[in-house]
Design a protein around this motif. Structure first.
Motif, PDB file in Angstrom:
ATOM      1  N   ALA A 107       0.830  -1.207   0.000  1.00  0.00           N
ATOM      2  CA  ALA A 107       0.000   0.000   0.000  1.00  0.00           C
ATOM      3  C   ALA A 107       0.869   1.263   0.000  1.00  0.00           C
ATOM      4  O   ALA A 107       0.571   2.233  -0.699  1.00  0.00           O
ATOM      5  CB  ALA A 107      -0.917  -0.003   1.221  1.00  0.00           C
ATOM      6  N   GLN A 108       1.945   1.226   0.751  1.00  0.00           N
ATOM      7  CA  GLN A 108       2.837   2.378   0.800  1.00  0.00           C
ATOM      8  C   GLN A 108       3.479   2.629  -0.561  1.00  0.00           C
ATOM      9  O   GLN A 108       3.588   3.774  -1.010  1.00  0.00           O
ATOM     10  CB  GLN A 108       3.909   2.162   1.861  1.00  0.00           C
ATOM     11  N   GLU A 109       3.894   1.548  -1.221  1.00  0.00           N
ATOM     12  CA  GLU A 109       4.512   1.685  -2.542  1.00  0.00           C
ATOM     13  C   GLU A 109       3.540   2.263  -3.555  1.00  0.00           C
ATOM     14  O   GLU A 109       3.940   3.020  -4.456  1.00  0.00           O
ATOM     15  CB  GLU A 109       5.021   0.320  -3.019  1.00  0.00           C
ATOM     16  N   LEU A 110       2.259   1.915  -3.419  1.00  0.00           N
ATOM     17  CA  LEU A 110       1.246   2.364  -4.372  1.00  0.00           C
ATOM     18  C   LEU A 110       0.557   3.650  -3.919  1.00  0.00           C
ATOM     19  O   LEU A 110      -0.377   4.105  -4.579  1.00  0.00           O
ATOM     20  CB  LEU A 110       0.198   1.265  -4.556  1.00  0.00           C
ATOM     21  N   GLU A 111       1.025   4.191  -2.783  1.00  0.00           N
ATOM     22  CA  GLU A 111       0.417   5.403  -2.211  1.00  0.00           C
ATOM     23  C   GLU A 111      -1.070   5.193  -1.934  1.00  0.00           C
ATOM     24  O   GLU A 111      -1.922   6.033  -2.235  1.00  0.00           O
ATOM     25  CB  GLU A 111       0.640   6.617  -3.127  1.00  0.00           C
ATOM     26  N   ILE A 112      -1.354   4.029  -1.346  1.00  0.00           N
ATOM     27  CA  ILE A 112      -2.711   3.684  -0.917  1.00  0.00           C
ATOM     28  C   ILE A 112      -2.754   3.724   0.605  1.00  0.00           C
ATOM     29  O   ILE A 112      -1.852   3.219   1.278  1.00  0.00           O
ATOM     30  CB  ILE A 112      -3.113   2.279  -1.424  1.00  0.00           C
ATOM     31  N   GLN A 113      -3.794   4.315   1.153  1.00  0.00           N
ATOM     32  CA  GLN A 113      -3.972   4.324   2.598  1.00  0.00           C
ATOM     33  C   GLN A 113      -4.635   3.017   3.021  1.00  0.00           C
ATOM     34  O   GLN A 113      -5.691   2.655   2.507  1.00  0.00           O
ATOM     35  CB  GLN A 113      -4.839   5.504   3.038  1.00  0.00           C
ATOM     36  N   LEU A 114      -4.000   2.308   3.961  1.00  0.00           N
ATOM     37  CA  LEU A 114      -4.544   1.031   4.435  1.00  0.00           C
ATOM     38  C   LEU A 114      -5.234   1.259   5.773  1.00  0.00           C
ATOM     39  O   LEU A 114      -4.589   1.594   6.775  1.00  0.00           O
ATOM     40  CB  LEU A 114      -3.431   0.003   4.585  1.00  0.00           C
ATOM     41  N   LEU A 115      -6.551   1.081   5.780  1.00  0.00           N
ATOM     42  CA  LEU A 115      -7.333   1.200   7.011  1.00  0.00           C
ATOM     43  C   LEU A 115      -7.474  -0.186   7.626  1.00  0.00           C
ATOM     44  O   LEU A 115      -7.810  -1.148   6.935  1.00  0.00           O
ATOM     45  CB  LEU A 115      -8.722   1.770   6.712  1.00  0.00           C
TER      46      LEU A 115
END
Length: 290
Positions: free
Chosen positions: A199-207
């Motif tokens: 998620a960090q690599e894809l700039e996605i926020q993981l809830l």
């Protein structure tokens, strides 16, 4: 003197006859050691489809190699149906010396039997385990062949990062993904760790939302949707998978997709499932058992 000898002879004859009768009455339960068939216990955590697929793969491999239940092998199946107390009780029962081998399917089942079987009374073959080295059963990632002599199995590295990248390809505007998981499951700890990296690599926020049991999955999924999750991701978490319908129904109400790393029924409602063929993975477990 002759009468005493006669009585003694008669007594010995009666003793011998009694012994023969006892042996004869027990003969149907006795087999020469060379003819004794292996006693094998099979332990499932629950009736999850992926676990049943793996079990069928293992049994298929046994049958293909000539092991037929009731003829030259005795198989007894146990299923804890997701109850950890029951799982631990069964683990103690099947490792008390009555079985030559125990086959387990899922990480919790492997852990329960490994803990109960420290004296190695039964050969333990495990399957459908994501990361056996992180399970705390005496296995070393840096020396995989250095293991308890009675414990053997296979791990399944599932494609966490690939599932997130595929989800992004399908939904280029995907920015927020929610995941419910049980921190008590060692496999889930690993999966979620990989998800954080992807998620960090894809700039996605993981809830994230923690659950202790399957009854809390619906509430956790609902909270993720209300917090703005644009999609829900399901890891290889036994607690969550056992209540997968709750995740899917919540996502339908929120009009957001669900993706997993556990391929199953394509009609169940998930948008994509990227992972292993659990029937084939089960065959690997069967090969080790053979």
């Amino acid at each position: 003197m002759r009468s005493v000898i006669a009585r003694l002879s008669l007594g010995f004859s009666l003793i011998a006859l009694t012994a023969v009768l006892l042996l004869a009455s027990d003969w149907h339960q006795r087999r020469p050691a060379a003819q004794r068939i292996p006693q094998v216990a099979i332990l499932l955590l629950s009736s999850q489809p992926v676990l049943l697929e793996g079990l069928e793969g293992a049994l298929e491999m046994l049958r293909e190699n000539g092991f037929i239940d009731g003829q030259n092998i005795a198989l007894r199946q146990y299923n804890a149906e997701g109850d950890m107390a029951t799982l631990n009780a069964i683990a103690r029962q099947v490792t008390d010396g009555q079985f030559d081998m125990v086959m387990t399917f899922s990480t919790p089942a492997m852990q329960a039997v490994a803990k109960a079987n420290t004296r190695g009374k039964a050969i333990h073959v495990f399957g459908l385990v994501a990361d056996p080295f992180a399970a705390g059963v005496g296995l070393r990632r840096d020396a995989p062949l250095d293991h308890p002599r009675h414990l053997v199995g296979t791990g399944i590295p599932l494609p966490v990062g690939e599932s997130f990248r595929l989800a992004r390809q399908l939904f280029p505007r995907l920015k927020t993904v929610g995941v419910a998981w049980n921190p008590a499951e060692s496999n889930s700890v690993g999966f979620v760790g990989q998800a954080r990296t992807a998620a960090q690599e894809l700039e996605i926020q993981l809830l994230e939302a923690h659950v202790d049991n399957s009854s809390g999955v619906l509430e956790a999924a609902s909270s993720l949707a209300s917090r703005g999750a644009q999609a829900l991701w399901v890891p290889g978490d036994n607690t969550v998978v056992s209540a997968l319908n709750s995740v899917i129904s919540t996502a339908k109400k929120a009009r957001i997709p669900v993706f997993t790393i556990l391929p199953g029924d394509p009609m169940r409602g998930t948008i994509l499932d990227l992972g292993a063929n659990f029937h084939e993975v089960g065959k690997l477990t069967g090969i080790l058992a053979l």
